[in-house]
Write a protein that holds these residues in place. Structure first.
Motif, PDB file in Angstrom:
ATOM      1  N   ASN A 107       0.816  -1.215   0.000  1.00  0.00           N
ATOM      2  CA  ASN A 107       0.000   0.000   0.000  1.00  0.00           C
ATOM      3  C   ASN A 107       0.849   1.264   0.000  1.00  0.00           C
ATOM      4  O   ASN A 107       0.497   2.260  -0.636  1.00  0.00           O
ATOM      5  N   ILE A 108       1.965   1.228   0.708  1.00  0.00           N
ATOM      6  CA  ILE A 108       2.873   2.377   0.731  1.00  0.00           C
ATOM      7  C   ILE A 108       3.484   2.589  -0.654  1.00  0.00           C
ATOM      8  O   ILE A 108       3.568   3.714  -1.151  1.00  0.00           O
ATOM      9  N   GLU A 109       3.901   1.495  -1.287  1.00  0.00           N
ATOM     10  CA  GLU A 109       4.480   1.607  -2.636  1.00  0.00           C
ATOM     11  C   GLU A 109       3.479   2.147  -3.643  1.00  0.00           C
ATOM     12  O   GLU A 109       3.838   2.850  -4.579  1.00  0.00           O
ATOM     13  N   ARG A 110       2.210   1.814  -3.431  1.00  0.00           N
ATOM     14  CA  ARG A 110       1.179   2.210  -4.384  1.00  0.00           C
ATOM     15  C   ARG A 110       1.089   3.730  -4.517  1.00  0.00           C
ATOM     16  O   ARG A 110       0.807   4.252  -5.583  1.00  0.00           O
ATOM     17  N   ILE A 111       1.335   4.438  -3.428  1.00  0.00           N
ATOM     18  CA  ILE A 111       1.167   5.894  -3.503  1.00  0.00           C
ATOM     19  C   ILE A 111       2.483   6.671  -3.417  1.00  0.00           C
ATOM     20  O   ILE A 111       2.511   7.848  -3.738  1.00  0.00           O
ATOM     21  N   MET A 112       3.562   6.003  -2.992  1.00  0.00           N
ATOM     22  CA  MET A 112       4.816   6.767  -2.903  1.00  0.00           C
ATOM     23  C   MET A 112       6.055   5.964  -3.244  1.00  0.00           C
ATOM     24  O   MET A 112       7.180   6.383  -2.951  1.00  0.00           O
ATOM     25  N   LYS A 126       1.351  13.403   6.430  1.00  0.00           N
ATOM     26  CA  LYS A 126      -0.017  13.664   6.887  1.00  0.00           C
ATOM     27  C   LYS A 126      -1.016  13.499   5.744  1.00  0.00           C
ATOM     28  O   LYS A 126      -2.145  13.030   5.946  1.00  0.00           O
ATOM     29  N   GLY A 127      -0.607  13.880   4.549  1.00  0.00           N
ATOM     30  CA  GLY A 127      -1.476  13.710   3.384  1.00  0.00           C
ATOM     31  C   GLY A 127      -1.706  12.248   3.065  1.00  0.00           C
ATOM     32  O   GLY A 127      -2.835  11.837   2.740  1.00  0.00           O
ATOM     33  N   PHE A 128      -0.643  11.422   3.165  1.00  0.00           N
ATOM     34  CA  PHE A 128      -0.791   9.986   2.931  1.00  0.00           C
ATOM     35  C   PHE A 128      -1.728   9.375   3.968  1.00  0.00           C
ATOM     36  O   PHE A 128      -2.592   8.559   3.641  1.00  0.00           O
ATOM     37  N   TYR A 129      -1.558   9.787   5.229  1.00  0.00           N
ATOM     38  CA  TYR A 129      -2.402   9.256   6.298  1.00  0.00           C
ATOM     39  C   TYR A 129      -3.869   9.622   6.055  1.00  0.00           C
ATOM     40  O   TYR A 129      -4.775   8.801   6.273  1.00  0.00           O
ATOM     41  N   LYS A 130      -4.104  10.831   5.571  1.00  0.00           N
ATOM     42  CA  LYS A 130      -5.470  11.265   5.273  1.00  0.00           C
ATOM     43  C   LYS A 130      -6.077  10.384   4.179  1.00  0.00           C
ATOM     44  O   LYS A 130      -7.263  10.030   4.239  1.00  0.00           O
ATOM     45  N   GLN A 131      -5.283  10.025   3.177  1.00  0.00           N
ATOM     46  CA  GLN A 131      -5.767   9.118   2.125  1.00  0.00           C
ATOM     47  C   GLN A 131      -6.110   7.746   2.702  1.00  0.00           C
ATOM     48  O   GLN A 131      -7.132   7.156   2.367  1.00  0.00           O
ATOM     49  N   LEU A 133      -7.057   7.088   5.665  1.00  0.00           N
ATOM     50  CA  LEU A 133      -8.239   7.147   6.526  1.00  0.00           C
ATOM     51  C   LEU A 133      -9.513   6.822   5.773  1.00  0.00           C
ATOM     52  O   LEU A 133     -10.510   6.406   6.376  1.00  0.00           O
ATOM     53  N   GLU A 134      -9.501   6.995   4.460  1.00  0.00           N
ATOM     54  CA  GLU A 134     -10.676   6.658   3.662  1.00  0.00           C
ATOM     55  C   GLU A 134     -10.969   5.168   3.720  1.00  0.00           C
ATOM     56  O   GLU A 134     -12.088   4.734   3.447  1.00  0.00           O
ATOM     57  N   ARG A 135      -9.963   4.379   4.084  1.00  0.00           N
ATOM     58  CA  ARG A 135     -10.131   2.925   4.213  1.00  0.00           C
ATOM     59  C   ARG A 135     -10.416   2.525   5.656  1.00  0.00           C
ATOM     60  O   ARG A 135     -10.466   1.340   5.979  1.00  0.00           O
ATOM     61  N   GLY A 136     -10.555   3.520   6.526  1.00  0.00           N
ATOM     62  CA  GLY A 136     -10.868   3.257   7.926  1.00  0.00           C
ATOM     63  C   GLY A 136      -9.694   3.576   8.833  1.00  0.00           C
ATOM     64  O   GLY A 136      -8.531   3.426   8.432  1.00  0.00           O
ATOM     65  N   PRO A 137      -9.959   4.021  10.070  1.00  0.00           N
ATOM     66  CA  PRO A 137      -8.881   4.392  11.001  1.00  0.00           C
ATOM     67  C   PRO A 137      -7.967   3.243  11.378  1.00  0.00           C
ATOM     68  O   PRO A 137      -6.784   3.442  11.626  1.00  0.00           O
TER      69      PRO A 137
END
Length: 360
Positions: A107-112, A126-131, A133-137
């Motif tokens: 999942n980390i590789e998928r976005i960065m 913080k921006g990655f964490y916000k993304q 959060l859409e999958r749940g806390p």
């Protein structure tokens, strides 16, 4: 006269003055699956050939994956992940923990994955964490934790001056308390067993619920753990390193026999129903979650249900049924009574039973 040998090749002289050569590269290249140690190599020609061929593989790998302290601005997150997987802490992880890390890395590789580690800052984290959060806390917290481990490693290696994930404030996650009803379990199994592509997921749920075990332990269960003659199963916990012995009864035994007829030629009791690269593999946690959601939808069941809730459901049912805690622990594998505290709850039936016994 000294002989110029390839890197990692050396000459070993025996006590009787005979000698041989050996190729002994650093362990991290062996762990990466690039090369192997070789000894004894009988002559110089073979030693040169092995050394040069193996070192060429190492050099090619280093150009892509090796990170130098002076090149921290050029190293990508993907490179960092590859290097972290070679560390002793990662190699010592248990099966379940390593699977969670792989889930996190993917999942980390998928976005960065292609971003350089030197370019990432707290705002990015913080921006990655916000993304996430859409999958749940819960998922967001898990991914942030793995991101922290990864970038702490980069900081310890001197690649970056600070860990950007260390400043992310995570939302508090509540412990799950979801319990399945008997009707929901039956509806799920009926839907799962109705389609061959879901057969293994149905059996996974069936065993998890009936035996009150962790999904990860049942997912990795192999046929040698099941004794059809004595109708028992031996389950080794991957997280607590303990073992439980459970009888197999009724309809579940029949389903297992049918499963053995179809999949007994390979090691796993609930493998993916289609082979990958010619081999059968167990489902990973992400795949189980995805297929479970599909089955829930077909069965018209609440999307909040998870297979991991079945262990909680079975444990609470045994507690509500008056099973002594010490007997219950022989099924669940808990080592301490205190570990059962999350499963204890106040129920009308339990209160009534307690008052009856008080008045006797």
């Amino acid at each position: 006269m000294s002989v110029d040998l390839p890197r990692y090749v050396r000459k070993v002289v025996r006590r009787d003055d005979t000698f041989y050569y050996k190729y002994d590269p650093p362990k991290k290249f062996i762990d990466a699956g690039l090369v192997t140690r070789q000894r004894p190599i009988p002559n110089l020609g073979a030693a040169r050939e092995i050394g040069e061929e193996s070192n060429a593989k190492i050099d090619a790998w280093k150009k892509v994956y090796d990170i130098r302290r002076g090149d921290m601005g050029k190293a990508t997150v993907h490179q960092l992940i590859v290097q972290y997987k070679l560390t002793p802490p990662y190699r010592r992880l248990g099966v379940q923990s390593k699977e969670e890390y792989v889930f996190g890395f993917n999942n980390i590789e998928r976005i960065m994955g292609g971003k350089t580690i030197g370019s990432l800052n707290v705002i990015h984290a913080k921006g990655f964490y916000k993304q996430w959060l859409e999958r749940g806390p819960h998922t967001a917290s898990k991914l942030c934790k793995i991101g922290n481990v990864l970038f702490n490693f980069a900081m310890d290696q001197g690649y970056i001056p600070m860990n950007p994930f260390s400043r992310v404030v995570k939302q508090k996650t509540q412990k799950r308390s979801v319990v399945w009803t008997d009707e929901q379990v039956r509806a799920f199994l009926a839907a799962a067993y109705s389609d061959f592509k879901w057969r293994s997921i149905g059996l996974l749920a069936h065993m998890t619920y009936t035996w009150v075990q962790r999904v990860c332990d049942i997912r990795m269960l192999t046929w040698d753990a099941i004794d059809f003659d004595s109708q028992t199963v031996t389950i080794k916990s991957t997280s607590r390193r303990n073992t439980v012995f459970i009888p197999i009864e009724g309809g579940l035994l029949n389903v297992l026999r049918q499963q053995q007829n179809d999949f007994g030629f390979q090691p796993y009791v609930v493998p993916r129903v289609k082979p990958r690269l010619g081999k059968f593999h167990p489902y990973n946690g992400d795949q189980v979650g995805s297929m479970t959601r599909d089955i829930l939808k077909v069965a018209n069941l609440p999307s909040r249900l998870r297979l991991s809730d079945l262990r909680r459901t079975g444990t609470i049912q045994m507690i509500d049924g008056g099973v002594p805690v010490t007997t219950l622990m022989q099924v669940t594998g808990h080592a301490h009574v205190a570990s059962l505290e999350p499963y204890l709850r106040n129920t009308l039936a339990g209160a009534g039973e307690a008052l009856k016994k008080r008045l006797i």
